[in-house]
Design a protein around this motif. Structure first.
Motif, PDB file in Angstrom:
ATOM      1  N   THR A 173      -4.655  -2.359   0.003  1.00 37.08           N
ATOM      2  CA  THR A 173      -4.271  -3.742   0.265  1.00 37.08           C
ATOM      3  C   THR A 173      -5.124  -4.696  -0.569  1.00 37.08           C
ATOM      4  O   THR A 173      -4.616  -5.651  -1.163  1.00 37.08           O
ATOM      5  CB  THR A 173      -4.430  -4.083   1.757  1.00 37.08           C
TER       6      THR A 173
ATOM      7  N   ALA B 158      -6.127   7.097   6.933  1.00 38.75           N
ATOM      8  CA  ALA B 158      -5.080   6.100   6.689  1.00 38.75           C
ATOM      9  C   ALA B 158      -5.562   4.648   6.776  1.00 38.75           C
ATOM     10  O   ALA B 158      -5.284   3.860   5.869  1.00 38.75           O
ATOM     11  CB  ALA B 158      -3.898   6.342   7.632  1.00 38.75           C
TER      12      ALA B 158
ATOM     13  N   PHE C  70       2.873   3.875   6.168  1.00 37.19           N
ATOM     14  CA  PHE C  70       1.781   4.325   5.307  1.00 37.19           C
ATOM     15  C   PHE C  70       1.147   5.604   5.848  1.00 37.19           C
ATOM     16  O   PHE C  70       0.932   6.570   5.104  1.00 37.19           O
ATOM     17  CB  PHE C  70       0.717   3.228   5.181  1.00 37.19           C
TER      18      PHE C  70
ATOM     19  N   PRO D 247       0.803  -1.224   0.000  1.00 36.43           N
ATOM     20  CA  PRO D 247       0.000   0.000   0.000  1.00 36.43           C
ATOM     21  C   PRO D 247       0.837   1.277   0.000  1.00 36.43           C
ATOM     22  O   PRO D 247       0.480   2.254  -0.676  1.00 36.43           O
ATOM     23  CB  PRO D 247      -0.826  -0.129   1.285  1.00 36.43           C
ATOM     24  N   SER D 248       1.942   1.283   0.728  1.00 34.52           N
ATOM     25  CA  SER D 248       2.795   2.487   0.754  1.00 34.52           C
ATOM     26  C   SER D 248       3.413   2.756  -0.610  1.00 34.52           C
ATOM     27  O   SER D 248       3.578   3.926  -1.008  1.00 34.52           O
ATOM     28  CB  SER D 248       3.887   2.342   1.816  1.00 34.52           C
TER      29      SER D 248
ATOM     30  N   GLU E 220       4.884  -1.155   8.811  1.00 32.85           N
ATOM     31  CA  GLU E 220       4.201  -0.885   7.539  1.00 32.85           C
ATOM     32  C   GLU E 220       3.011   0.048   7.741  1.00 32.85           C
ATOM     33  O   GLU E 220       2.764   0.938   6.932  1.00 32.85           O
ATOM     34  CB  GLU E 220       3.733  -2.203   6.904  1.00 32.85           C
ATOM     35  N   GLU E 221       2.284  -0.158   8.822  1.00 36.17           N
ATOM     36  CA  GLU E 221       1.138   0.703   9.116  1.00 36.17           C
ATOM     37  C   GLU E 221       1.583   2.138   9.388  1.00 36.17           C
ATOM     38  O   GLU E 221       0.999   3.102   8.876  1.00 36.17           O
ATOM     39  CB  GLU E 221       0.364   0.160  10.320  1.00 36.17           C
TER      40      GLU E 221
ATOM     41  N   ARG F 233      -5.554   2.420   3.443  1.00 33.67           N
ATOM     42  CA  ARG F 233      -4.593   1.303   3.434  1.00 33.67           C
ATOM     43  C   ARG F 233      -5.306  -0.019   3.151  1.00 33.67           C
ATOM     44  O   ARG F 233      -4.796  -0.855   2.394  1.00 33.67           O
ATOM     45  CB  ARG F 233      -3.841   1.242   4.758  1.00 33.67           C
TER      46      ARG F 233
END
Length: 294
Positions: free
Chosen positions: A286, A278, A158, A7-8, A154-155, A282
Motif C-alpha cells: 500500500t 498478509a 489480498f 496491493p492485490s 480488499e483485505e 499489504r
C-alpha cells in the motif's frame, strides 16, 4: 491522484514475474517456455488494463467487478500452467517421502485405514464438502461486496490471493500427485460414489491440468483463510455455516484420497503463515502504491 494499482494487483504481478523467470530458467528443458512466458505476459497486461479501467468508474461498478474477475481468471490460469513448470524443474515427485512421513506418524496409510469408514452416504456428503472449495471464497467475496464492505473485501482478497500463491510455491518446491494415484494399489475398494459424483470427479480431474498439487493442501489452506476472514469481519451467520462445511472438506481431502495427512498439516501451516504475513505485506505494498502515485 487516484492509484491505479492496489496491493492485490501488485501481489499478482510479482507472482507472474516470478513464474516468468522460472519459465526462462527452464527453457533448455521446457519446449513450451515461450508459450508460458506469453501467457504470463498476457495475464499481467490484463491485470494492468483492468486496474487502469477500474480507476475510471465508481468502485462498486463494472470496473471493480471486471478487475476482480481478471484476478480470478489469472489464479486459475496460473494453477493450470504449473504442471509444465514443475515437470521441467523436477525429474520425479516427492510422494515417496510424503508417504513415509504419514506412515511414520500413524503407523498406517491413512487413506487405506479410512476404508473402514466408507459408505455411499458419507462419500456423497464429503464429496459435496470437497466441491464447496470452489464456491467458498467467491461466496465470502459476494457477502462482503453486497454489504458494501469494500475495504474488508480488499483485505480478504489480498490474504486469499497470498494463500493461493504460497500453496503454488509449495507445489513448485515439493511436487506430489497424492494417494489416489500412488496408493491406489493398496486400496481394496472404491469410494462407493454415485454416478453423479463420479461424473463430477471426472470433470474436475479433466479441468485441473496440474496434477502435482498435493503438497500443501490448497483446499485446506484456502478454505481456512476464508473461514478466518468470515470470523475476522464478524460475518457470524456465514461463519457458522462454513464451520461444518470446512470441517467436512478437510476430512474429505484424505477420505477421498486426494491428499496425505501431512499435506493437510502443511495446508494449515500455510494458513497460519498467510495470516501472519498478509497484513504486513499489504501495508508495505500500500505504501508502494502511494509513493508511485505522487
Amino acid at each position: 491522484m487516484r492509484h491505479v494499482l492496489k496491493p492485490s494487483d501488485l501481489l499478482t504481478l510479482a507472482f507472474l514475474l516470478l513464474l516468468s523467470c522460472l519459465a526462462v530458467f527452464t527453457a533448455p528443458v521446457n519446449p513450451t517456455w515461450i508459450e508460458l512466458l506469453a501467457t504470463y505476459a498476457l495475464l499481467a497486461l490484463t491485470i494492468l488494463a483492468t486496474a487502469a479501467y477500474r480507476t475510471r468508474v465508481a468502485p462498486a461498478q463494472r470496473g471493480f467487478h471486471l478487475s476482480v474477475f481478471a484476478t480470478v481468471v489469472t489464479v486459475l490460469y496460473v494453477f493450470n500452467s504449473l504442471g509444465v513448470l514443475i515437470a521441467s524443474i523436477h525429474a520425479t515427485t516427492c510422494d515417496a517421502f510424503l508417504i513415509a512421513v504419514d506412515y511414520a506418524i500413524f503407523g498406517v496409510h491413512p487413506t487405506v485405514w479410512m476404508e473402514r469408514l466408507i459408505s455411499p452416504t458419507l462419500s456423497a456428503l464429503l464429496q459435496f464438502a470437497y466441491i464447496s472449495y470452489y464456491f467458498i471464497p467467491p461466496l465470502l467475496g459476494t457477502v462482503l461486496i453486497v454489504r458494501g464492505r469494500l475495504g474488508a473485501f480488499e483485505e480478504a482478497l489480498f490474504g486469499i490471493l497470498l494463500c493461493f500463491y504460497l500453496t503454488y510455491v509449495g507445489y513448485l518446491l515439493v511436487p506430489a500427485i497424492g494417494p489416489r494415484f500412488t496408493l491406489n494399489h493398496l486400496q481394496s475398494g472404491g469410494l462407493q460414489l454415485s454416478p453423479f459424483f463420479e461424473t463430477i470427479q471426472e470433470a474436475l480431474n479433466a479441468l485441473e491440468k496440474n496434477k502435482t498439487d498435493a503438497f500443501p493442501s490448497g483446499h485446506t489452506a484456502v478454505v481456512l483463510m476464508s473461514l478466518y476472514y468470515a470470523w475476522k469481519e464478524r460475518e457470524h451467520i456465514f461463519f457458522a455455516v462454513l464451520v461444518p462445511v470446512v470441517t467436512g472438506l478437510i476430512i474429505a481431502t484424505v477420505y477421498l484420497r486426494y491428499h496425505y495427512v501431512i499435506d493437510v498439516i502443511a495446508g494449515i501451516a500455510v494458513t497460519g503463515l498467510t495470516i501472519a504475513l498478509a497484513p504486513r505485506l499489504r501495508r508495505l505494498l500500500t505504501v508502494g502504491t502511494r509513493l508511485s502515485g505522487r
